[in-house]
Design a protein around this motif. Structure first.
Motif, mmCIF file in Angstrom:
data_model
loop_
_atom_site.group_PDB
_atom_site.id
_atom_site.type_symbol
_atom_site.label_atom_id
_atom_site.label_comp_id
_atom_site.label_asym_id
_atom_site.label_seq_id
_atom_site.Cartn_x
_atom_site.Cartn_y
_atom_site.Cartn_z
ATOM 1 N N GLU A 224 0.768 -0.997 0.222
ATOM 2 C CA GLU A 224 -0.144 -0.014 -0.016
ATOM 3 C C GLU A 224 0.439 1.496 0.312
ATOM 4 O OE1 GLU A 224 -2.620 -0.462 3.395
ATOM 5 O OE2 GLU A 224 -3.527 -1.957 2.551
ATOM 6 N N ARG A 229 0.564 -3.746 -6.537
ATOM 7 C CA ARG A 229 -0.692 -4.460 -7.005
ATOM 8 C C ARG A 229 -0.013 -5.203 -7.144
ATOM 9 N NH1 ARG A 229 -4.379 -2.529 -11.498
ATOM 10 N NH2 ARG A 229 -5.953 -4.353 -9.571
ATOM 11 N N ASP A 230 -1.327 -6.766 -6.038
ATOM 12 C CA ASP A 230 -0.539 -8.428 -6.208
ATOM 13 C C ASP A 230 0.663 -8.608 -6.111
ATOM 14 O OD1 ASP A 230 -3.417 -8.534 -7.272
ATOM 15 O OD2 ASP A 230 -2.255 -8.081 -9.577
#
Length: 552
Positions: A224, A229-230
């Motif tokens: 974050e 992402r992922d």
């Protein structure tokens, strides 16, 4: 507890160590508790300090915390002379009557703060608390007792606390590694019956779930923060969980490395960690385990220099060669029981030694990262294993054993088994078998480094003894050793004790014919004589895997 030197203090991550902390909280709140002293113990890096901090914060919130003392050798907060003074200071902030009594004691004897621990405990803790009005028992937490300066001081603290535990309005929680001197103090009859013990275990199903919870949360926060992402991949996280093996210190160290703000590239950092786990010797990544290495450094500094060589030798052999029960390993290396135990006494947090069954149980290295650390000189520095020397010394010890018969060796054991244990002759035979398998491997693992003593032993060995050991010697290993020996003879200009022999020789066929399987061709056979005159033996190696000996 809130010292700036400890900021931010380690504490249990939400959702982890719940069964341990729950049990401690139940004990803490139970007015009918059986024991007023709790010993929380666990190996280095399992999270004892985090548990102590979490319990301290909860106890403080419930107005039950009397004092918390976090001993730390690296921070220099390990002086036993300051121990009870600090606890008295913290208790004084809670109880006016207690504080007045302490002040009276110090006024009456200004030198009290410099006196021995026994006097300080009596005058600053026992006597003031005897006049306390507290109806509820307060909790005093001592974390890191094993880091307190001096093993005698550690024992004294345990004995002083337990001697008065039933008579004072306080309960004690002591956290430490299971070091020898601390285990001995808690196992004493007069102490054992007064204490409850709680172990923080390693690598059980609950701990594994806790590590997974911790890592997922930490990496989620990192993702974050950096807008990734992922990430991370499930298989990478699984590798980290497996590598941690229940050690929070490992998981914490890895997550700190990945999030290193000086690098500001967590994806590349994690790739480096995975590469390090998969191939530590080939990784070009900077050491991701700096903090873990510092922990291991601190542990090894506790070992007396005169014991350190034996300790590293025992650990190295246990890690790099097949395991051997402690009593047998000690005898192989010529270590009496007292020297063996002394060498490992300060290493109980990284090496498991079951002293009650030395005939059966081998040394166990608690975590693979400890061996990774010791075998990488860049990480371990002065404590690095000298692998060339380790293999050479182990080979010399093995040759010393296989120079004797089992009966003679049984008489020469320096650590003899107890009458109710495995008989001495059986122990000697097991060691002899082990050495007959391992001596050759140790030599070629030593490589081409010149060790004059080892080469002298190899050249002068009475190889006719091998006729009595032939069923114990692995053919493939012996074949590799013979190639190593030929190379050493050439490299170091040694007496040539290896002379080729022709398999077609009628004498060889007459001698070995009945032992050789049908269908063996000439080019499948490697025949040679081995040893100096009067110590020589004929050797036949077939398919690089079967070896036969005959005295000539």
């Amino acid at each position: 507890m809130n010292s700036s030197a400890r900021y931010p203090p380690p504490r249990c991550h939400p959702g982890t160590r719940e069964s341990v902390t729950k049990a401690i909280f139940e004990w803490m709140r139970n007015l009918s508790r059986k024991w007023n002293v709790l010993w929380v113990f666990g190996l280095a890096g399992v999270g004892k300090t985090a548990v102590a901090q979490t319990v301290a914060e909860t106890a403080k919130g419930e107005q039950m915390l009397g004092a918390a003392f976090f001993i730390s050798r690296p921070r220099g907060q390990n002086d036993p002379g300051a121990f009870f003074i600090s606890i008295a200071y913290q208790l004084s902030s809670r109880d006016e009557k207690y504080r007045r009594h302490v002040e009276e004691q110090v006024m009456a004897d200004p030198g009290l703060l410099k006196k021995d621990m026994e006097t300080q405990f009596q005058k600053l803790i026992v006597e003031p608390l005897s006049h306390s009005n507290n109806e509820q028992k307060l909790l005093i937490i001592i974390d890191g007792l094993d880091e307190c300066q001096g093993t005698d001081a550690q024992r004294s603290i345990i004995n002083l606390i337990t001697s008065s535990a039933q008579h004072l309005p306080i309960i004690w929680m002591i956290c430490s590694r299971p070091e020898y001197q601390i285990k001995s103090a808690f196992n004493a009859d007069h102490v054992n019956k007064l204490c409850w013990r709680k172990e923080i275990t390693v690598d059980d199903s609950e701990t594994r779930r806790d590590i997974e919870t911790f890592l997922w949360a930490r990496f989620k926060g990192i993702a974050e923060k950096y807008g990734i992402r992922d990430w991370p991949a499930a298989e990478d996280l699984e590798k980290l969980i497996n590598a941690a093996s229940g050690y929070f210190v490992y998981a914490e160290t890895v997550s700190r490395y990945v999030e290193d703000p000086c690098v500001d590239d967590p994806e590349t950092q994690l790739e480096g960690v995975i590469q390090f786990i998969d191939s530590p010797a080939q990784s070009s990544t900077l050491n991701p385990f700096h903090y873990l290495d510092q922990l291991y450094m601190e542990i090894l500094k506790d070992v007396q220099p005169q014991q350190r060589a034996h300790a590293l030798q025992l650990i190295g052999i246990s890690a790099l060669y097949p395991s051997l029960p402690a009593l047998q390993l000690a005898n192989l290396l010529g270590l009496r029981r007292n020297r063996f135990e002394a060498a490992l006494r300060r290493l109980y947090s990284v090496v498991e030694v079951t002293s009650d069954k030395p005939c059966q149980n081998p040394l166990r290295i608690i975590h693979a990262s400890f061996i990774d650390f010791l075998t990488d000189p860049k990480r371990s520095g002065q404590f690095a294993l000298n692998l060339d020397q380790l293999h050479a010394d182990f080979a010399k010890a093995c040759f010393g054993v296989i120079s004797q018969t089992a009966l003679r060796y049984a008489k020469n054991l320096v650590w003899k088994p107890e009458p109710n244990e495995t008989p001495a002759f059986t122990v000697a035979d097991h060691i002899l078998t082990y050495c007959a398998k391992s001596a050759w491997e140790a030599c070629y693992k030593h490589g081409d480094a010149l060790d004059a003593d080892l080469l002298k032993i190899v050249v002068q060995y009475r190889y006719s003894f091998l006729c009595f050991l032939r069923d114990k010697i692995p053919g493939e290993t012996f074949h590799k050793w013979s190639e190593w020996l030929v190379r050493q003879i050439r490299l170091h200009n040694l007496e040539n004790i290896v002379q080729p022999a022709e398999w077609d020789d009628d004498c060889l066929r007459d001698t070995f014919g009945s032992r050789i399987p049908d269908g063996v061709e000439n080019n499948d056979v490697y025949a040679f004589t081995l040893g100096a005159p009067s110590k020589r033996v004929m050797v036949i190696i077939i398919d690089s895997s079967h070896v036969y000996f005959c005295e000539i």
